[in-house]
Design a protein around this motif. Structure first.
Motif, PDB file in Angstrom:
ATOM      1  N   ARG A 267       0.891  -1.354  -0.105  1.00 38.58           N
ATOM      2  CA  ARG A 267      -0.159   0.137  -0.098  1.00 38.58           C
ATOM      3  C   ARG A 267       0.572   0.817  -0.315  1.00 38.58           C
ATOM      4  N   VAL A 268       2.350   1.309   0.816  1.00 37.61           N
ATOM      5  CA  VAL A 268       2.633   2.976   0.497  1.00 37.61           C
ATOM      6  C   VAL A 268       3.586   2.763  -0.831  1.00 37.61           C
ATOM      7  N   SER A 269       3.817   4.194  -0.598  1.00 35.92           N
ATOM      8  CA  SER A 269       3.765   4.671  -1.926  1.00 35.92           C
ATOM      9  C   SER A 269       5.275   4.074  -2.542  1.00 35.92           C
ATOM     10  N   ALA A 270       6.730   4.133  -1.647  1.00 36.48           N
ATOM     11  CA  ALA A 270       7.906   3.605  -1.806  1.00 36.48           C
ATOM     12  C   ALA A 270       7.846   2.469  -0.999  1.00 36.48           C
ATOM     13  N   PRO A 271       7.390   1.762  -1.400  1.00 35.40           N
ATOM     14  CA  PRO A 271       8.392   0.306  -0.327  1.00 35.40           C
ATOM     15  C   PRO A 271       9.273  -0.376  -0.248  1.00 35.40           C
ATOM     16  N   MET A 272       9.732  -0.284   0.595  1.00 32.66           N
ATOM     17  CA  MET A 272      11.528  -0.957   0.966  1.00 32.66           C
ATOM     18  C   MET A 272      11.273  -2.198  -0.145  1.00 32.66           C
ATOM     19  N   LEU A 273       9.805  -3.031   0.317  1.00 33.92           N
ATOM     20  CA  LEU A 273       9.957  -4.071  -1.176  1.00 33.92           C
ATOM     21  C   LEU A 273       8.915  -4.504  -1.789  1.00 33.92           C
ATOM     22  N   PRO A 274       9.630  -4.085  -2.612  1.00 37.02           N
ATOM     23  CA  PRO A 274       8.148  -3.634  -3.639  1.00 37.02           C
ATOM     24  C   PRO A 274       7.804  -5.242  -4.179  1.00 37.02           C
ATOM     25  N   LEU A 275       6.546  -5.642  -4.120  1.00 33.79           N
ATOM     26  CA  LEU A 275       6.028  -6.716  -4.485  1.00 33.79           C
ATOM     27  C   LEU A 275       6.122  -7.148  -5.598  1.00 33.79           C
ATOM     28  N   THR A 276       6.336  -5.981  -6.304  1.00 33.70           N
ATOM     29  CA  THR A 276       5.795  -6.299  -7.718  1.00 33.70           C
ATOM     30  C   THR A 276       6.808  -7.468  -8.649  1.00 33.70           C
ATOM     31  N   GLY A 413      19.175  -5.818  -3.761  1.00 29.77           N
ATOM     32  CA  GLY A 413      19.201  -5.673  -2.332  1.00 29.77           C
ATOM     33  C   GLY A 413      18.551  -6.873  -1.494  1.00 29.77           C
ATOM     34  N   VAL A 414      16.971  -7.199  -2.470  1.00 29.54           N
ATOM     35  CA  VAL A 414      16.141  -8.510  -2.180  1.00 29.54           C
ATOM     36  C   VAL A 414      16.869 -10.002  -1.891  1.00 29.54           C
ATOM     37  N   ASN A 415      17.649 -10.312  -2.773  1.00 30.68           N
ATOM     38  CA  ASN A 415      18.061 -11.620  -2.667  1.00 30.68           C
ATOM     39  C   ASN A 415      18.923 -11.362  -1.588  1.00 30.68           C
ATOM     40  N   ASN A 416      20.109  -9.966  -1.406  1.00 28.81           N
ATOM     41  CA  ASN A 416      21.013 -10.536  -0.867  1.00 28.81           C
ATOM     42  C   ASN A 416      19.966 -10.575   1.441  1.00 28.81           C
ATOM     43  N   ALA A 417      19.434 -10.064   0.919  1.00 32.77           N
ATOM     44  CA  ALA A 417      18.374 -10.386   2.345  1.00 32.77           C
ATOM     45  C   ALA A 417      17.835 -11.348   2.635  1.00 32.77           C
ATOM     46  N   ILE A 418      17.429 -11.928   1.465  1.00 33.82           N
ATOM     47  CA  ILE A 418      16.648 -13.346   1.644  1.00 33.82           C
ATOM     48  C   ILE A 418      17.627 -13.899   2.033  1.00 33.82           C
ATOM     49  N   SER A 419      18.691 -13.998   1.645  1.00 32.77           N
ATOM     50  CA  SER A 419      20.321 -15.278   1.680  1.00 32.77           C
ATOM     51  C   SER A 419      20.617 -15.350   3.527  1.00 32.77           C
ATOM     52  N   ARG A 420      20.290 -13.913   3.525  1.00 24.99           N
ATOM     53  CA  ARG A 420      21.156 -13.472   4.879  1.00 24.99           C
ATOM     54  C   ARG A 420      19.746 -13.465   6.104  1.00 24.99           C
ATOM     55  N   LEU A 421      18.658 -13.365   5.715  1.00 25.71           N
ATOM     56  CA  LEU A 421      17.435 -13.617   6.738  1.00 25.71           C
ATOM     57  C   LEU A 421      17.506 -15.470   6.091  1.00 25.71           C
ATOM     58  N   ALA A 422      17.289 -16.334   5.716  1.00 26.20           N
ATOM     59  CA  ALA A 422      17.854 -17.803   5.847  1.00 26.20           C
ATOM     60  C   ALA A 422      18.712 -18.678   6.330  1.00 26.20           C
ATOM     61  N   SER A 423      20.172 -17.480   6.627  1.00 28.69           N
ATOM     62  CA  SER A 423      21.040 -17.750   8.029  1.00 28.69           C
ATOM     63  C   SER A 423      20.587 -17.664   8.780  1.00 28.69           C
ATOM     64  N   LEU A 424      19.914 -16.553   8.990  1.00 25.22           N
ATOM     65  CA  LEU A 424      18.790 -16.648  10.824  1.00 25.22           C
ATOM     66  C   LEU A 424      18.037 -16.882  11.447  1.00 25.22           C
ATOM     67  N   ILE A 425      16.935 -17.109  10.754  1.00 30.33           N
ATOM     68  CA  ILE A 425      15.902 -18.302  10.867  1.00 30.33           C
ATOM     69  C   ILE A 425      16.290 -19.320  10.102  1.00 30.33           C
ATOM     70  N   GLY A 426      16.799 -19.940   9.951  1.00 31.47           N
ATOM     71  CA  GLY A 426      17.779 -21.552   9.789  1.00 31.47           C
ATOM     72  C   GLY A 426      18.641 -22.003  11.158  1.00 31.47           C
ATOM     73  N   VAL A 427      19.715 -21.083  11.831  1.00 33.79           N
ATOM     74  CA  VAL A 427      20.480 -21.242  12.550  1.00 33.79           C
ATOM     75  C   VAL A 427      19.207 -21.193  14.016  1.00 33.79           C
TER      76      VAL A 427
END
Length: 490
Positions: A267-276, A413-427
């Motif tokens: 909904r926001v005009s300038a999202p940090m993660l564009p879902l498109t 940025g999205v791919n880097n964030a997801i890779s680090r999220l994988a490490s966080l959630i996995g561990v």
């Protein structure tokens, strides 16, 4: 003299773009970017080899040891997208330099920590610095190099980042082999001169890239995703009552916040993660594969040293050797894997690579009860290394090729964030499971520490074997997901 990196008015900024560095100065920016991002990536993995020594000197329990890792990955993951947005708003080079300085200051705090809680706090601050530093390193390269040579510069940065990530445990093992348990402090102290060198290199170019102000910063999105990730990680690593296992209250709150974050971003005009971005099937599946594959790798990175050093009695320097195949095969196979992906499509190469990694982890799990480090673990790690060497370049290419060139920055940025999220959630997820399996297998101390109590070694081996099966399953899921990555521009 006008600061070329300072934010400009919209018209002035548009007229000045692109503000490229002279060719003779670009090498300073590329070297500084590689060095700074390498520090951030290495600190995500180097701690794994030092965890046993940290636990011994700071008297840290398993939960605190997990948070030495998770505090860094939490702030890094949740703030990485905003790191790039801050550069857009206040100037790429200025924010990049700030990120390096913050990372160096936090590294000093880590090196001087006298309690586990102090180290965890310093690691969280390190993650904030890295969240600003890592996306800034790629952004400053993109702005400094013209389009015709930019791919070479980015390729050099990406290859160096992948290799240095795998080198982390090796460097940690070398440092720890030169002294007693307190030598782990030098793992963090070495960031101080290296970060200083990066700042010095950034002062060499005569002018630096500048870009227009971003319209807005998605503050609500930042707060929501940061809370969501913290709650999930905390719930996965904490103990509810007297029974080891996840705290479902925190996990539920985190998942609810994650759902709210998606609503906000839509909904926001300038999202940090564009879902498109996720309308592209290739982009969606490539990022999902990044999550499962890097979660498997991170789980193995974190728990293998604790198992072989504290339970099997392997020296730190010897344990570090198990990570050498990753560096070797990623460095030697990445270029060829990229060529194969271009010729035959990324799906086949990624599927074969993920299958190799899964096979190596499965074989290691089957052989774990024999506790043969040199005869079993090291050869299995070679197979995992071959698999990762086949996956790293084609996966990055698939992600970047799935979006319009104008969205390459946010896609990275999205791919880097997801890779680090994988490490966080996995561990975080596997840590709670490990404690539960260890306790049910008859362990009377704690996984990952040296103990002479009855049943400790047997229970630790059972827990380690279960960890490897989980990592192998995630790598196997990655092989299945690879099938859907048909073309980098689908």
């Amino acid at each position: 003299m006008v600061d070329p990196d300072a934010p400009q008015s919209s018209s002035a900024a548009q007229s000045s773009l692109p503000a490229l560095c002279p060719p003779q100065d670009r090498r300073f920016i590329l070297t500084a970017a590689i060095l700074a991002s390498a520090l951030g990536f290495i600190d995500g993995t180097i701690v794994s080899i030092a965890i046993p020594a940290i636990r011994e000197t700071l008297n840290a329990d398993l939960s605190q040891a997990q948070w030495v890792h998770n505090a860094y990955m939490l702030t890094l993951t949740s703030l990485m997208l905003i790191g790039g947005a801050l550069g857009d708003r206040f100037g790429t080079a200025k924010i990049f330099r700030f990120g390096i300085a913050l990372f160096v200051a936090a590294s000093l705090g880590c090196a001087a920590a006298t309690h586990a809680q102090t180290l965890i706090a310093a690691r969280a601050l390190q993650g904030i610095g890295a969240a600003i530093m890592i996306p800034g390193s790629l952004a400053i390269i993109t702005r400094a190099y013209p389009k015709e040579v930019r791919a070479i510069a980015i390729g050099t940065w990406a290859a160096a980042s992948a290799v240095t990530t795998a080198l982390g445990p090796i460097i940690g093992g070398l440092v720890l082999s030169f002294g007693g348990p307190e030598m782990w402090r030098w793992i963090f102290a070495v960031n101080i001169p290296l970060g200083g060198l990066s700042l010095w290199l950034l002062s060499k170019p005569r002018y630096t890239p500048r870009i227009p102000r971003a319209a807005k910063i998605d503050l609500l999105g930042i707060i929501t995703i940061a809370f969501a990730l913290f709650a999930i990680a905390w719930g996965l690593t904490s103990e509810h009552g007297d029974t080891p296992g996840p705290d479902l209250r925190w996990i539920t709150a985190g998942l609810a916040a994650l759902g709210l974050f998606i609503v906000i971003e839509a909904r926001v005009s300038a999202p940090m993660l564009p879902l498109t971005l996720f309308r592209s099937r290739v982009f969606a599946f490539a990022n999902l594969m990044s999550f499962t594959l890097y979660a498997a790798l991170s789980i193995m990175f974190f728990f293998l040293p604790m198992a072989v050093i504290s339970t099997w009695g392997v020296r730190e320097i010897d344990a570090a050797a198990s990570f050498a195949p990753l560096s070797i095969f990623i460095a030697t196979l990445s270029t060829r894997a990229g060529m194969l992906a271009a010729r035959f499509g990324p799906a086949k190469v990624l599927a074969i690579g993920s299958f190799c990694a899964a096979a190596g982890l499965c074989l290691m799990a089957v052989l774990a009860p024999q506790q043969n480090y040199w005869g079993h673990v090291l050869p299995c790690m070679c197979l995992v290394g071959i698999g990762m060497g086949l996956c790293v370049a084609p996966l990055s290419t698939a992600v970047m090729g799935a979006v319009d060139e104008r969205q390459s920055g946010i896609a990275s940025g999205v791919n880097n964030a997801i890779s680090r999220l994988a490490s966080l959630i996995g561990v975080a997820a596997v840590s709670g499971t490990t404690a539960l399996i260890y306790a049910r297998a008859g362990g009377s101390a704690s996984f990952g520490i040296q103990s002479a109590t009855a049943g400790h070694i047997e229970a630790s081996t059972v827990a380690f074997q279960s960890i490897l099966w989980i990592a192998a399953s995630l790598a196997g899921i990655s092989a299945i997901l690879a099938v859907f990555i048909r073309s980098p521009r689908t």
